[in-house]
Design a protein around this motif. Structure first.
Motif, PDB file in Angstrom:
ATOM      1  N   HIS A  66     -24.941 -17.717  -6.828  1.00  0.00           N
ATOM      2  CA  HIS A  66     -25.007 -17.673  -8.297  1.00  0.00           C
ATOM      3  C   HIS A  66     -23.644 -17.917  -8.946  1.00  0.00           C
ATOM      4  O   HIS A  66     -23.440 -17.606 -10.109  1.00  0.00           O
ATOM      5  N   GLY A  67     -22.687 -18.439  -8.197  1.00  0.00           N
ATOM      6  CA  GLY A  67     -21.343 -18.648  -8.735  1.00  0.00           C
ATOM      7  C   GLY A  67     -20.362 -17.682  -8.095  1.00  0.00           C
ATOM      8  O   GLY A  67     -20.549 -17.262  -6.951  1.00  0.00           O
ATOM      9  N   TYR A  68     -19.342 -17.301  -8.832  1.00  0.00           N
ATOM     10  CA  TYR A  68     -18.338 -16.386  -8.300  1.00  0.00           C
ATOM     11  C   TYR A  68     -18.607 -14.965  -8.777  1.00  0.00           C
ATOM     12  O   TYR A  68     -18.911 -14.728  -9.945  1.00  0.00           O
ATOM     13  N   THR A  69     -18.477 -14.014  -7.839  1.00  0.00           N
ATOM     14  CA  THR A  69     -18.708 -12.606  -8.141  1.00  0.00           C
ATOM     15  C   THR A  69     -17.447 -11.806  -7.839  1.00  0.00           C
ATOM     16  O   THR A  69     -16.840 -11.970  -6.777  1.00  0.00           O
ATOM     17  N   GLU A  70     -17.042 -10.964  -8.777  1.00  0.00           N
ATOM     18  CA  GLU A  70     -15.869 -10.115  -8.566  1.00  0.00           C
ATOM     19  C   GLU A  70     -16.229  -8.926  -7.690  1.00  0.00           C
ATOM     20  O   GLU A  70     -17.260  -8.279  -7.900  1.00  0.00           O
ATOM     21  N   ILE A  71     -15.369  -8.660  -6.705  1.00  0.00           N
ATOM     22  CA  ILE A  71     -15.550  -7.496  -5.836  1.00  0.00           C
ATOM     23  C   ILE A  71     -14.213  -6.779  -5.683  1.00  0.00           C
ATOM     24  O   ILE A  71     -13.155  -7.323  -6.021  1.00  0.00           O
ATOM     25  N   GLU A  72     -14.262  -5.562  -5.180  1.00  0.00           N
ATOM     26  CA  GLU A  72     -13.039  -4.819  -4.894  1.00  0.00           C
ATOM     27  C   GLU A  72     -12.278  -5.510  -3.763  1.00  0.00           C
ATOM     28  O   GLU A  72     -12.875  -5.900  -2.759  1.00  0.00           O
ATOM     29  N   ALA A  73     -10.990  -5.666  -3.920  1.00  0.00           N
ATOM     30  CA  ALA A  73     -10.169  -6.220  -2.842  1.00  0.00           C
ATOM     31  C   ALA A  73      -9.784  -5.103  -1.883  1.00  0.00           C
ATOM     32  O   ALA A  73      -9.593  -3.957  -2.302  1.00  0.00           O
ATOM     33  N   PRO A  74      -9.673  -5.406  -0.585  1.00  0.00           N
ATOM     34  CA  PRO A  74      -9.183  -4.392   0.359  1.00  0.00           C
ATOM     35  C   PRO A  74      -7.799  -3.914  -0.070  1.00  0.00           C
ATOM     36  O   PRO A  74      -6.985  -4.716  -0.531  1.00  0.00           O
ATOM     37  N   LYS A  75      -7.541  -2.641   0.070  1.00  0.00           N
ATOM     38  CA  LYS A  75      -6.251  -2.103  -0.376  1.00  0.00           C
ATOM     39  C   LYS A  75      -5.439  -1.524   0.774  1.00  0.00           C
ATOM     40  O   LYS A  75      -4.242  -1.761   0.875  1.00  0.00           O
ATOM     41  N   ASP A  76      -6.083  -0.783   1.647  1.00  0.00           N
ATOM     42  CA  ASP A  76      -5.370  -0.140   2.734  1.00  0.00           C
ATOM     43  C   ASP A  76      -4.803  -1.182   3.693  1.00  0.00           C
ATOM     44  O   ASP A  76      -5.555  -1.971   4.273  1.00  0.00           O
ATOM     45  N   GLY A  77      -3.489  -1.205   3.860  1.00  0.00           N
ATOM     46  CA  GLY A  77      -2.872  -2.140   4.784  1.00  0.00           C
ATOM     47  C   GLY A  77      -2.797  -3.570   4.306  1.00  0.00           C
ATOM     48  O   GLY A  77      -2.502  -4.474   5.077  1.00  0.00           O
ATOM     49  N   TYR A  78      -3.061  -3.804   3.026  1.00  0.00           N
ATOM     50  CA  TYR A  78      -3.036  -5.166   2.497  1.00  0.00           C
ATOM     51  C   TYR A  78      -1.818  -5.426   1.605  1.00  0.00           C
ATOM     52  O   TYR A  78      -1.854  -6.262   0.720  1.00  0.00           O
ATOM     53  N   GLY A  79      -0.764  -4.702   1.843  1.00  0.00           N
ATOM     54  CA  GLY A  79       0.498  -5.061   1.220  1.00  0.00           C
ATOM     55  C   GLY A  79       0.792  -4.408  -0.105  1.00  0.00           C
ATOM     56  O   GLY A  79       1.706  -4.818  -0.807  1.00  0.00           O
ATOM     57  N   TYR A  80       0.020  -3.382  -0.469  1.00  0.00           N
ATOM     58  CA  TYR A  80       0.346  -2.653  -1.691  1.00  0.00           C
ATOM     59  C   TYR A  80       1.167  -1.425  -1.326  1.00  0.00           C
ATOM     60  O   TYR A  80       1.106  -0.930  -0.206  1.00  0.00           O
ATOM     61  N   TYR A  81       1.908  -0.930  -2.290  1.00  0.00           N
ATOM     62  CA  TYR A  81       2.832   0.153  -1.981  1.00  0.00           C
ATOM     63  C   TYR A  81       2.902   1.093  -3.170  1.00  0.00           C
ATOM     64  O   TYR A  81       2.588   0.706  -4.294  1.00  0.00           O
ATOM     65  N   PRO A  82       3.317   2.338  -2.944  1.00  0.00           N
ATOM     66  CA  PRO A  82       3.465   3.273  -4.069  1.00  0.00           C
ATOM     67  C   PRO A  82       4.436   2.757  -5.131  1.00  0.00           C
ATOM     68  O   PRO A  82       5.019   1.696  -4.982  1.00  0.00           O
ATOM     69  N   TYR A  83       4.661   3.551  -6.147  1.00  0.00           N
ATOM     70  CA  TYR A  83       5.315   3.092  -7.370  1.00  0.00           C
ATOM     71  C   TYR A  83       6.528   2.203  -7.149  1.00  0.00           C
ATOM     72  O   TYR A  83       6.633   1.123  -7.686  1.00  0.00           O
ATOM     73  N   GLU A  84       7.481   2.622  -6.316  1.00  0.00           N
ATOM     74  CA  GLU A  84       8.710   1.825  -6.187  1.00  0.00           C
ATOM     75  C   GLU A  84       9.055   1.611  -4.718  1.00  0.00           C
ATOM     76  O   GLU A  84       8.994   2.535  -3.913  1.00  0.00           O
ATOM     77  N   ALA A  85       9.432   0.383  -4.369  1.00  0.00           N
ATOM     78  CA  ALA A  85       9.790   0.058  -2.994  1.00  0.00           C
ATOM     79  C   ALA A  85      10.895  -0.984  -2.994  1.00  0.00           C
ATOM     80  O   ALA A  85      11.110  -1.683  -3.983  1.00  0.00           O
ATOM     81  N   ASP A  86      11.600  -1.073  -1.852  1.00  0.00           N
ATOM     82  CA  ASP A  86      12.662  -2.073  -1.749  1.00  0.00           C
ATOM     83  C   ASP A  86      12.272  -3.143  -0.735  1.00  0.00           C
ATOM     84  O   ASP A  86      11.172  -3.131  -0.183  1.00  0.00           O
ATOM     85  N   VAL A  87      13.185  -4.069  -0.473  1.00  0.00           N
ATOM     86  CA  VAL A  87      12.864  -5.229   0.357  1.00  0.00           C
ATOM     87  C   VAL A  87      12.571  -4.839   1.802  1.00  0.00           C
ATOM     88  O   VAL A  87      11.868  -5.562   2.518  1.00  0.00           O
ATOM     89  N   LYS A  88      13.055  -3.690   2.230  1.00  0.00           N
ATOM     90  CA  LYS A  88      12.759  -3.234   3.591  1.00  0.00           C
ATOM     91  C   LYS A  88      11.247  -3.155   3.816  1.00  0.00           C
ATOM     92  O   LYS A  88      10.747  -3.441   4.903  1.00  0.00           O
ATOM     93  N   SER A  89      10.519  -2.780   2.778  1.00  0.00           N
ATOM     94  CA  SER A  89       9.057  -2.671   2.878  1.00  0.00           C
ATOM     95  C   SER A  89       8.415  -4.031   3.115  1.00  0.00           C
ATOM     96  O   SER A  89       7.357  -4.122   3.743  1.00  0.00           O
ATOM     97  N   ILE A  90       9.045  -5.106   2.620  1.00  0.00           N
ATOM     98  CA  ILE A  90       8.524  -6.449   2.874  1.00  0.00           C
ATOM     99  C   ILE A  90       8.802  -6.831   4.323  1.00  0.00           C
ATOM    100  O   ILE A  90       7.944  -7.377   5.012  1.00  0.00           O
ATOM    101  N   PHE A  91      10.009  -6.540   4.804  1.00  0.00           N
ATOM    102  CA  PHE A  91      10.335  -6.814   6.206  1.00  0.00           C
ATOM    103  C   PHE A  91       9.373  -6.087   7.140  1.00  0.00           C
ATOM    104  O   PHE A  91       8.972  -6.620   8.177  1.00  0.00           O
ATOM    105  N   GLU A  92       8.995  -4.873   6.762  1.00  0.00           N
ATOM    106  CA  GLU A  92       8.065  -4.085   7.583  1.00  0.00           C
ATOM    107  C   GLU A  92       6.611  -4.539   7.410  1.00  0.00           C
ATOM    108  O   GLU A  92       5.719  -4.016   8.066  1.00  0.00           O
TER     109      GLU A  92
END
Length: 339
Positions: free
Chosen positions: A145-171
């Motif tokens: 029926h076209g495109y449907t919006e769904i929840e994106a996976p969050k756990d382990g998909y590259g999101y982080y708490p309020y503030e992070a530095d570049v070390k978190s990207i390296f990890e």
């Protein structure tokens, strides 16, 4: 509108005619107390993408500015010389952004919160230690029926708490998604061109470069939608290579980016980079046969194709040998039991 834009929206398009109407409208619906501009970079679309964009008028607060790119002109020659149209388009638009801040959007994605830009500006203005600010996203998947919006996976998909530095990207704990980020317009695009010269993607190198200038703030809200199509940059070559070969190449691309970043930071985060690269190898190996030929191909790649000093690769080399020896032993035991 004569007011100088505080925010530039880098809108990168190529053959997005079926989707770009929703993209443009999601920008023009933004409610802000500042001026903004949409800087459109079209990579010579063969459909009516540009005509759709041109049908929209400036609003009181938002100006639409389409970069002039005649065939045979400066952009055309730059694109031809670099032989990387996506990266050339990405960086050329950024170079033409006039705002204090830059937000990223592609012609098939869209925003769903009319206060997205205002919320990000408010956070960046109040927190000078932040170079960028990002947030959750949703997915739009194709159905009958076209495109449907769904929840994106969050756990382990590259999101982080309020503030992070570049070390978190390296990890590999944090990935700043293109359609979710706003950053300070302070980097020179040569920092990406010179230090990530052959990287397959541009958004992750951008994140690594931004990490030199400050931390990343996070808003715990879903304000953008990533439309999953077969035409996206992350899926280029999928049909031609087939799934397993594509995935192997995909993770080689990630390894290359982390190696570039490792060098860019003078190996300050080498331990974190190595652990992440080993994680990439683990996933890559699920798409490779457990054969001696496969082992030597991976060993050759790690030894001779990765562009960092040999002694920086010892940990990954040891891990590859250990991994395959375990698999070969298990395979041999299985054969002996069966005989």
């Amino acid at each position: 509108m004569n007011e100088k834009p505080l925010v530039s929206i880098r809108l990168m398009v190529y053959n997005n005619e079926p989707f770009v109407k929703k993209t443009i409208e999601s920008i023009l619906m933004q409610k802000t107390d500042f001026a903004a501009e949409i800087v459109v970079g079209d990579d010579f679309s063969s459909d009516n993408t540009l005509e759709v964009i041109k049908s929209y008028m400036d609003t009181e607060k938002i100006t639409v500015r389409i970069l002039d790119r005649p065939k045979g002109g400066a952009y055309w020659l730059k694109r031809k010389k670099k032989n990387a149209s996506v990266r050339t388009n990405f960086l050329d638009i950024v170079e033409n952004c006039q705002g204090k801040y830059i937000a990223l959007l592609d012609g098939d994605d869209y925003w769903i919160d009319p206060l997205k830009l205002q919320k990000q500006v408010d956070i960046l203005e109040a927190n000078p230690q932040l170079v960028a600010c990002h947030h959750w996203q949703k997915l739009a998947i194709e159905t009958e029926h076209g495109y449907t919006e769904i929840e994106a996976p969050k756990d382990g998909y590259g999101y982080y708490p309020y503030e992070a530095d570049v070390k978190s990207i390296f990890e590999n704990k944090m990935r700043v998604k293109t359609r979710t980020v706003m950053f300070r317009n302070i980097i020179n695009t040569s920092e990406i061109l010179d230090n990530f010269s052959k990287a397959a993607f541009t958004d992750v190198p951008l994140s690594f470069v931004l990490g030199k200038y400050g931390n990343f703030g996070f808003i715990d809200e879903e304000m953008a939608v990533y439309r999953q199509t077969d035409a996206g940059v992350s899926k280029l070559g999928l049909k031609e290579l087939g799934y397993n070969k594509f995935m192997v190449q995909h993770y080689k691309n990630w390894i290359e980016i982390w190696d570039y970043a490792d060098k860019f930071y003078g190996y300050e985060y080498h331990k974190e980079a190595t652990e992440t690269i080993i994680g990439f190898y683990k996933t890559m190996f699920t798409h490779l046969p457990r054969t001696v030929h496969s082992f030597f191909k991976v060993l050759y790649y790690d030894l001779f194709k990765r562009n960092i000093p040999f002694y920086r690769k010892i940990s990954s080399l040891k891990w590859i040998v250990f991994y395959y020896s375990k698999k070969f032993k298990a395979k041999l035991k299985g054969k002996l039991k069966a005989s």
